[in-house]
Write a protein that holds these residues in place. Sequence first.
Motif, PDB file in Angstrom:
ATOM      1  N   VAL A  88      26.098  -1.568  24.079  1.00 14.98           N
ATOM      2  CA  VAL A  88      26.937  -1.205  22.943  1.00 14.98           C
ATOM      3  C   VAL A  88      27.939  -0.118  23.345  1.00 14.98           C
ATOM      4  N   HIS A 244      28.387  -1.251  13.343  1.00  7.10           N
ATOM      5  CA  HIS A 244      28.685   0.011  12.664  1.00  7.10           C
ATOM      6  C   HIS A 244      27.462   0.463  11.874  1.00  7.10           C
ATOM      7  N   ARG A 247      24.774   1.758  14.075  1.00  4.27           N
ATOM      8  CA  ARG A 247      25.033   3.113  14.555  1.00  4.27           C
ATOM      9  C   ARG A 247      24.814   4.131  13.443  1.00  4.27           C
ATOM     10  N   ALA A 248      25.057   3.708  12.203  1.00  2.00           N
ATOM     11  CA  ALA A 248      24.831   4.625  11.084  1.00  2.00           C
ATOM     12  C   ALA A 248      23.335   4.800  10.832  1.00  2.00           C
ATOM     13  N   ARG A 249      22.576   3.733  11.017  1.00  2.00           N
ATOM     14  CA  ARG A 249      21.147   3.816  10.718  1.00  2.00           C
ATOM     15  C   ARG A 249      20.266   4.031  11.926  1.00  2.00           C
ATOM     16  N   ALA A 250      20.890   4.214  13.065  1.00  2.00           N
ATOM     17  CA  ALA A 250      20.145   4.516  14.292  1.00  2.00           C
ATOM     18  C   ALA A 250      19.112   3.453  14.613  1.00  2.00           C
ATOM     19  N   LEU A 252      19.675   1.190  17.108  1.00  5.67           N
ATOM     20  CA  LEU A 252      19.940   0.656  18.446  1.00  5.67           C
ATOM     21  C   LEU A 252      18.838   1.001  19.438  1.00  5.67           C
TER      22      LEU A 252
END
Lengths: 255, 328
Positions: A88, A244, A247-250, A252
Motif C-alpha cells: 500500500v 482510504h 487507512r482511517a480504521r487501521a 492494514l
Amino acid sequence: MSAVRLLAIGWVLHFKMLSRSSFNSVLGVVYPLFFATVAFFLFREGSPHALLYASLGASVMGIWSATSTAAGGALQRERWHGTLELLVAAPAHFSLVMLPVTLAMSTIGIYSMAATLLWGRLVFGISLHIAHPLLFCLAVPVTIVSIGMCGFLLAVSFVRYRTAWALGNLLEYPVWLICGFLVPLSLFPGWVRPISWLLAPTWGMRAIREAAIGGSALPDIGMCAGLGAAYTLIGVLVVGRLLHSARARATLSLT
Amino acid sequence: MTPVPRAVVEVRDLRRTYRTSTGVFRRRSVEIEAVRGVSFEIGEGELFGLLGPNGAGKTTTIKMLITLLIPTSGTARVLGLDVVKDSREVRKRIGYVFGGERGLYERLSALDNLRYFAELYAVPPREQKPRIEALLELVGLKGREKERVEGYSRGMRQRLHIARGILHDPPVVFLDEPTIGVDPVGARELRATIASLAEAGKTVLLTTHYMFEADSLCDRIAVINKGEIVAEGTPRDLKSIVADKTVVEIETFGIAEETIEKLRNAPGVASISIEERDQAQVLLVQSAKGLELTQTLLAMLEGTTVGRVAAREPTLEDAYVALVDTAA
Ligand SMILES: Nc1ncnc2c1ncn2[C@@H]1O[C@H](COP(=O)(O)OP(=O)(O)OP(=O)(O)O)[C@@H](O)[C@H]1O
Ligand SMILES: [Mg+2]
C-alpha cells in the motif's frame, strides 16, 4: 508500458511463491480429486458424455477453489507478514499490485484442472475428446483470467475488512453449485439463474463444455471475458475508497 | 529576499486515536489516544531521532507520515506535500524500513524481493540491475542474493529491509527501530549504514529504544512519551537536562517493591530506574548535584542485600529516564 511490466512481474513472482508452498500445492491438487471422485461415482450410470461433463466441472471447481479460498488466505498472509503495508505504501496503483496476485492464484488452478482430468482419464477411463481444441484452448485461459479477476474483487474488499477472508471460504461451495459445475443450472429454481448469470465462472464453465462437446463456445467466452472485465472495473473504481477507509480504521496491519 | 529553507518533514499538532472493541458478550468500544498533538520539523539532510518507551506512539507517528494511517487531526507534510491529500506523490519520494522479522517475502530470494519492489516503485528497467547490485554490495548481501529469505538470519533480513527501503533512492527515509533484535556487531554495522544514508544527503527519521544509538547517530532527538513530545533538542541539549544531576548506582539483590517506592519518595530523589542484571537489580537514583544522598539511601535499604555502590556523572540514558519517568 510500466503497468504491463508491473502486472507481468507481479504475476511471475506471486506464481513462484504460490507454487513454492508445498502445502498449498498438495492441497490444491488433492482436494479437488475427492470431489471429482464423488462426481464420477454419481455420474457413472450416465452416458460417457455425462462423465466428461463431470470431469470438466470438477476441474473448473479446482480453479475456483484455488482462487476463492486463496485470495482471502493470501491477503491475510500479506497482512500477517507486514507486506500488505509495504504494497500500500508503494506509489504503484493498488489495482496493478493486487490483480497479478489473484491472477497467479487462478493460474495455480491449472494444476488442479490437469490433475482432475488426468485422474478421470487414468482411474475412471474418461476419454477427453475435445471437439473444438482451438476454442477449448481459448476458453480455459479466459475462464482462468476471469476467475482471477473475480478474486481481485474479493481481495480488494479483504484489504478493508480484516475478517473478510472468511467470506472467501464461505463463497467456495455456493459458487460451485450455482455456476453449474456439477449440477445443470436448469435444476435450480428460477430466481437463482440471474445470480448465476452474473458470475463469470458460469460462462467459463459453459464455454469449456461447449468447446469440448462441439457446441458454440464463442458467446460464452465473450460473456465470461466481459464479466471478468466488469469485476476488474468495479474493483479499480472502489479500491481507492476502500484503501482510504482501511487507512482511517487501521486495518492494514494486525496490531 | 533569500528563500527560507523549508523543512523536509513538517508535523503540526498531529493526533491519532484507535478505536477497538473489547469483550465477547458486551462489546464495548475503547478509544486509545496513541498520538496526542505532536509537532516537529526535520530539516534537509538531518538525521532526526524519535525516542520513547513501548507504546509511546512512535510507530503510529511514522505510519501517518508514510501515508499508511490517516491522522485523526493535525497535518503532516513531507517535502511540502500533504500526506493525506498528496499521498501518491509522497510515496514516490520516501523510503520506509521497519525492524523485526516481517515485511519480506520469505519464499522469494533477496534478489526477487528487490526486483519486485523496484517494479512497485517504478525504478526504470535499465537502472534496476546496477542499482540492485550496488545495494546488495552496500548492505553486504552480495553472493547470498539468490537464496530464499526464509533461510536468512535476523541481521541479514534487516539489511535486506534497508536495501528495499532505499531502492528507489528516496530523499527521505523513515526507519522504525531498524536495529531491533540484531546482535551488537550487526547493529553496529547497521548504524554505519544508517549514518552513510545521512552522509549521502538523505533526510532520515529514526525511531529507537536505545539511547546510545540515538546519541551516536542523531543530529536532533525528540523524546515521545504517551503520545506527547516531552523534550526536543540535540543530544547535548538533552544531556544538559541532567547536567545538574548526579547518579548513584546501587546494586541490590531481591529488593522489594515497597522499598523502591519508599526510595522514590525520599526527599532529594529526582527519579529512579531499575536495571535487571543477572541476579541483581541495579537502582539508578538521580538527584541534584551536591546532595550527598548515598548514605541516606543505604540507610533506607536496611534489610536488603546491597552489592556495589557507585556515584557517577549522568549520561544521555539518564536524561531519557528522567524525561520518561517524570512524565509518567
Ligand atoms: N492498530 C491498532 N489498534 C489499536 N491500538 C493500537 C494500534 N496500533 C497501536 N495501538 C496502540 O497505540 C499506542 C501506541 O502504539 P505505537 O505502536 O505507536 O507505539 P510505539 O512507540 O511504536 O511502541 P513500540 O516501542 O512498542 O514499538 C499503544 O498503546 C498501542 O497499543
Ligand atoms: Mg513501534
